[in-house]
Write a protein that holds these residues in place. Structure first.
Motif, PDB file in Angstrom:
ATOM      1  N   VAL A   1      35.126  14.126  58.488  1.00  0.00           N
ATOM      2  CA  VAL A   1      36.336  14.887  58.238  1.00  0.00           C
ATOM      3  C   VAL A   1      36.742  15.602  59.514  1.00  0.00           C
ATOM      4  N   PRO A   2      38.010  15.509  59.894  1.00  0.00           N
ATOM      5  CA  PRO A   2      38.447  16.179  61.118  1.00  0.00           C
ATOM      6  C   PRO A   2      38.510  17.694  60.936  1.00  0.00           C
ATOM      7  N   ASP A   3      38.318  18.412  62.018  1.00  0.00           N
ATOM      8  CA  ASP A   3      38.423  19.861  62.002  1.00  0.00           C
ATOM      9  C   ASP A   3      39.889  20.256  62.113  1.00  0.00           C
ATOM     10  N   SER A   4      40.208  21.414  61.535  1.00  0.00           N
ATOM     11  CA  SER A   4      41.582  21.893  61.574  1.00  0.00           C
ATOM     12  C   SER A   4      41.608  23.277  62.199  1.00  0.00           C
ATOM     13  N   THR A   5      42.531  23.466  63.090  1.00  0.00           N
ATOM     14  CA  THR A   5      42.700  24.790  63.689  1.00  0.00           C
ATOM     15  C   THR A   5      43.837  25.546  63.006  1.00  0.00           C
ATOM     16  N   GLN A   6      44.643  24.868  62.195  1.00  0.00           N
ATOM     17  CA  GLN A   6      45.791  25.487  61.542  1.00  0.00           C
ATOM     18  C   GLN A   6      45.506  25.899  60.103  1.00  0.00           C
ATOM     19  N   ALA A   7      44.386  25.493  59.541  1.00  0.00           N
ATOM     20  CA  ALA A   7      44.087  25.796  58.140  1.00  0.00           C
ATOM     21  C   ALA A   7      43.838  27.284  57.952  1.00  0.00           C
ATOM     22  N   LYS A   8      44.303  27.798  56.838  1.00  0.00           N
ATOM     23  CA  LYS A   8      44.130  29.210  56.516  1.00  0.00           C
ATOM     24  C   LYS A   8      43.385  29.307  55.195  1.00  0.00           C
ATOM     25  N   ALA A   9      42.627  30.369  55.053  1.00  0.00           N
ATOM     26  CA  ALA A   9      41.903  30.599  53.814  1.00  0.00           C
ATOM     27  C   ALA A   9      42.885  30.919  52.702  1.00  0.00           C
ATOM     28  N   SER A  10      42.582  30.461  51.519  1.00  0.00           N
ATOM     29  CA  SER A  10      43.457  30.684  50.370  1.00  0.00           C
ATOM     30  C   SER A  10      43.407  32.144  49.948  1.00  0.00           C
ATOM     31  N   GLN A  11      44.567  32.721  49.751  1.00  0.00           N
ATOM     32  CA  GLN A  11      44.657  34.112  49.314  1.00  0.00           C
ATOM     33  C   GLN A  11      44.857  34.182  47.802  1.00  0.00           C
ATOM     34  N   GLU A  12      44.677  33.057  47.123  1.00  0.00           N
ATOM     35  CA  GLU A  12      44.900  32.984  45.694  1.00  0.00           C
ATOM     36  C   GLU A  12      43.795  33.737  44.955  1.00  0.00           C
ATOM     37  N   THR A  13      44.199  34.557  44.008  1.00  0.00           N
ATOM     38  CA  THR A  13      43.219  35.305  43.224  1.00  0.00           C
ATOM     39  C   THR A  13      42.723  34.422  42.081  1.00  0.00           C
ATOM     40  N   PRO A  14      41.468  34.588  41.702  1.00  0.00           N
ATOM     41  CA  PRO A  14      40.959  33.789  40.590  1.00  0.00           C
ATOM     42  C   PRO A  14      41.651  34.191  39.281  1.00  0.00           C
ATOM     43  N   PRO A  15      41.728  33.279  38.329  1.00  0.00           N
ATOM     44  CA  PRO A  15      42.424  33.609  37.079  1.00  0.00           C
ATOM     45  C   PRO A  15      41.633  34.610  36.235  1.00  0.00           C
ATOM     46  N   SER A  16      42.372  35.361  35.430  1.00  0.00           N
ATOM     47  CA  SER A  16      41.732  36.222  34.441  1.00  0.00           C
ATOM     48  C   SER A  16      41.176  35.318  33.345  1.00  0.00           C
ATOM     49  N   ILE A  17      40.093  35.738  32.723  1.00  0.00           N
ATOM     50  CA  ILE A  17      39.436  34.921  31.705  1.00  0.00           C
ATOM     51  C   ILE A  17      39.576  35.588  30.346  1.00  0.00           C
ATOM     52  N   ILE A  18      39.991  34.793  29.360  1.00  0.00           N
ATOM     53  CA  ILE A  18      40.006  35.242  27.968  1.00  0.00           C
ATOM     54  C   ILE A  18      38.759  34.661  27.320  1.00  0.00           C
ATOM     55  N   TYR A  19      37.876  35.527  26.830  1.00  0.00           N
ATOM     56  CA  TYR A  19      36.638  35.091  26.184  1.00  0.00           C
ATOM     57  C   TYR A  19      36.814  35.145  24.673  1.00  0.00           C
TER      58      TYR A  19
ATOM     59  N   THR B   1      34.303  34.889  21.423  1.00  0.00           N
ATOM     60  CA  THR B   1      32.885  34.836  21.050  1.00  0.00           C
ATOM     61  C   THR B   1      32.721  34.144  19.698  1.00  0.00           C
ATOM     62  N   SER B   2      31.479  33.895  19.331  1.00  0.00           N
ATOM     63  CA  SER B   2      31.200  33.197  18.079  1.00  0.00           C
ATOM     64  C   SER B   2      31.548  34.038  16.852  1.00  0.00           C
ATOM     65  N   ASP B   3      31.693  35.358  17.011  1.00  0.00           N
ATOM     66  CA  ASP B   3      32.073  36.205  15.881  1.00  0.00           C
ATOM     67  C   ASP B   3      33.552  36.601  15.949  1.00  0.00           C
ATOM     68  N   SER B   4      34.377  35.769  16.568  1.00  0.00           N
ATOM     69  CA  SER B   4      35.844  35.890  16.627  1.00  0.00           C
ATOM     70  C   SER B   4      36.336  37.096  17.420  1.00  0.00           C
ATOM     71  N   LYS B   5      35.505  37.671  18.278  1.00  0.00           N
ATOM     72  CA  LYS B   5      35.978  38.762  19.133  1.00  0.00           C
ATOM     73  C   LYS B   5      36.629  38.154  20.369  1.00  0.00           C
ATOM     74  N   ILE B   6      37.705  38.794  20.812  1.00  0.00           N
ATOM     75  CA  ILE B   6      38.461  38.293  21.960  1.00  0.00           C
ATOM     76  C   ILE B   6      38.446  39.358  23.045  1.00  0.00           C
ATOM     77  N   PHE B   7      38.131  38.914  24.276  1.00  0.00           N
ATOM     78  CA  PHE B   7      38.078  39.806  25.429  1.00  0.00           C
ATOM     79  C   PHE B   7      38.987  39.245  26.516  1.00  0.00           C
ATOM     80  N   LEU B   8      39.729  40.112  27.186  1.00  0.00           N
ATOM     81  CA  LEU B   8      40.481  39.736  28.384  1.00  0.00           C
ATOM     82  C   LEU B   8      39.729  40.356  29.546  1.00  0.00           C
ATOM     83  N   ASP B   9      39.143  39.504  30.369  1.00  0.00           N
ATOM     84  CA  ASP B   9      38.172  39.890  31.379  1.00  0.00           C
ATOM     85  C   ASP B   9      37.012  40.583  30.660  1.00  0.00           C
ATOM     86  N   ASP B  10      36.827  41.897  30.791  1.00  0.00           N
ATOM     87  CA  ASP B  10      35.719  42.558  30.099  1.00  0.00           C
ATOM     88  C   ASP B  10      36.190  43.479  28.987  1.00  0.00           C
ATOM     89  N   ALA B  11      37.492  43.576  28.783  1.00  0.00           N
ATOM     90  CA  ALA B  11      38.031  44.516  27.799  1.00  0.00           C
ATOM     91  C   ALA B  11      38.322  43.812  26.477  1.00  0.00           C
TER      92      ALA B  11
END
Length: 142
Positions: A46-64, A66-76
């Protein structure tokens, strides 16, 4: 004078040392083949790149879900009826807001459907979903 001859025993082959050597060779063969790393069939440099920039994209929030029907958005914990409005407000505040859902394998399908409906109400067309097993009920799925 003739000496009496003793009857000769036929020669025997002692195979126990041969079995020991065979076992050692077998162990050596197994050990060397198990730890052998597979080589890729196609080698790509794979060639090296001098123009590539790191992604500033934030990871998505997670909706959990659970097996007892509780719903969490991230940790809340979140009320399922309020989830659609909460997601709408987060999208209004940040248009690049992304969300994904992680559901326990024992989660009721009705709870998962409520989360997907809330995402649809908020304008999220495709909700990435991951199924996982949590260690206990009430766990937020992490």
């Amino acid at each position: 004078m003739q000496f009496p001859r003793k009857p000769r025993r036929p020669p025997t082959l002692n195979i126990i040392p041969l079995i020991d050597v065979l076992v050692v060779l077998l162990i050596f063969y197994i050990a060397t083949t198990v730890f052998k790393k597979s080589q890729p069939k196609i080698v790509i440099k794979v060639p090296d790149s001098t123009q590539a920039k790191a992604s500033q994209e934030t990871p998505p929030s997670i909706i959990y879900v659970t097996s007892d029907s509780k719903i969490f958005l991230d940790d809340a914990p979140v009320d399922p009826d309020q989830l659609g409005d909460l997601l709408k407000s987060k999208i209004a505040a940040n248009p690049s807001f992304k969300v994904a859902m992680k559901a326990d394998t024992g989660a009721p399908f009705g709870a998962i459907t409520k989360v997907m409906d809330a995402a649809h109400v908020a304008g999220i067309g495709d909700l990435p979903t991951f199924m996982q097993t949590t260690k206990g009920s009430g766990d937020s799925g992490q």
